[in-house]
Enzyme design. Structure first.
Site, short mmCIF file in Angstrom:
data_model
loop_
_atom_site.label_atom_id
_atom_site.label_comp_id
_atom_site.label_asym_id
_atom_site.label_seq_id
_atom_site.Cartn_x
_atom_site.Cartn_y
_atom_site.Cartn_z
CB SER A 14 -13.03 -20.88 16.44
OG SER A 14 -13.25 -20.18 15.37
CG HIS A 110 -12.33 -11.85 3.88
ND1 HIS A 110 -12.77 -10.92 4.63
CD2 HIS A 110 -13.25 -12.07 2.92
CE1 HIS A 110 -13.75 -10.35 4.43
NE2 HIS A 110 -14.01 -10.89 3.24
CG ASP A 142 -2.03 -6.32 -1.14
OD1 ASP A 142 -2.87 -5.90 -0.37
OD2 ASP A 142 -2.43 -6.34 -2.11
C1 GRF Z 1 -13.19 -15.51 11.29
O1 GRF Z 1 -14.43 -15.55 10.57
C2 GRF Z 1 -12.47 -14.84 10.13
O2 GRF Z 1 -12.53 -15.28 9.12
C3 GRF Z 1 -12.66 -13.55 10.48
O3 GRF Z 1 -12.93 -13.26 11.70
C4 GRF Z 1 -13.40 -14.56 12.20
C5 GRF Z 1 -12.70 -15.04 13.47
O4 GRF Z 1 -13.12 -16.23 14.00
N1 GRF Z 1 -11.67 -12.72 10.05
P1 GRF Z 1 -12.16 -16.66 15.36
O5 GRF Z 1 -11.84 -15.64 16.14
O6 GRF Z 1 -11.21 -17.31 14.85
O7 GRF Z 1 -13.23 -17.61 15.90
#
Ligand code: GRF
Length: 231
Positions: A14, A110, A142
């Protein structure tokens, strides 16, 4: 010229979709040359195909070390001419082999307010802890997990005891705004890093509300640096 980038995913994609949408509506000037997944079943691959973006699946399980896997990713990605990498739900730790191939040009989203709740279950860990506020972070990558210099963060309200999916949904809505914004800043060459500090050149405060507080449907979030027009 648009910055040629690759987006690395492991799942639903997404965040990838949010990037594609901003490219297609003309807000974000990057050329997504490839979407690479370490999982063949990642739905994000379908999203990429729908928009005629080349895809590649490389399973980490086919390699005997993280370094070998990263080496192959670098080889494939370099062939496409990409200069920057957006990790959008890519659930692998990357090694100096990968970092060294795109120095200062790898960013990650994140789903927590770093440095709190680093690691794979950011939303669940925050919900279990009982926080009243959580959020998301886009940072440079990093050698340590979820550790690099922070580009932008968004705080969203949490309700202790609510289902983690509820919190995750709220965070995700804002992820979809801050990741394209950070990618735009990267593409415009407006980010400079001094140690842990990221400086944004020519910051313009032009968010719709004119402030750092944004109404996001049914909740208020605090985003800093503020989003610019279109995000
Ligand atoms: C998101 O919450 C992102 O922050 C984390 O994994 C999830 C991925 O969601 N690292 P999507 O695949 O972009 O829907």
């Amino acid at each position: 010229m648009s910055l040629p980038i690759a987006v690395l995913i492991s799942g639903g994609g997404s965040n990838l979709q949010a990037l594609i949408d901003k490219v297609e509506d003309g807000t974000l000037d990057v050329d997504i040359r490839m979407v690479l997944s370490n999982r063949a079943s990642a739905h994000g691959l379908e999203r990429a195909k729908k928009h005629s973006i080349p895809t590649c699946t490389l399973s980490h399980k086919d390699f005997s070390s993280r370094e070998e896997f990263d080496g192959e990713m670098v080889r494939v990605l370099k062939e496409t001419g990409v200069e920057a990498i957006v990790l959008a739900g890519f659930m692998r730790i990357i090694t100096p082999v990968f970092l060294g191939a795109f120095p200062g040009k790898i960013i990650n989203i994140h789903p927590a307010l770093l440095p709190s709740f680093a690691g794979a279950g950011g939303q669940a860990d925050a919900a279990e802890y009982g926080v009243q506020i959580s959020g998301c972070t886009v940072h440079f990558v990093d050698e340590k997990m979820d550790h690099g210099a922070i580009i932008i963060q968004a705080a969203v309200p949490a309700t202790p005891g609510e289902e983690v999916q509820e919190l995750a949904k709220r965070i995700l809505q804002v992820e979809h705004r801050i990741l394209p914004q950070a990618t735009k800043w990267l593409a415009e060459g407006r980010l400079s890093v001094e140690g842990r500090f990221v400086k944004l050149a020519a910051a313009k405060v032009v968010s719709s509300s004119g402030s750092r507080f944004e109404a996001n449907n049914d909740f208020i979030c605090l985003i800093n640096p503020p989003l610019e027009e279109g995000f």
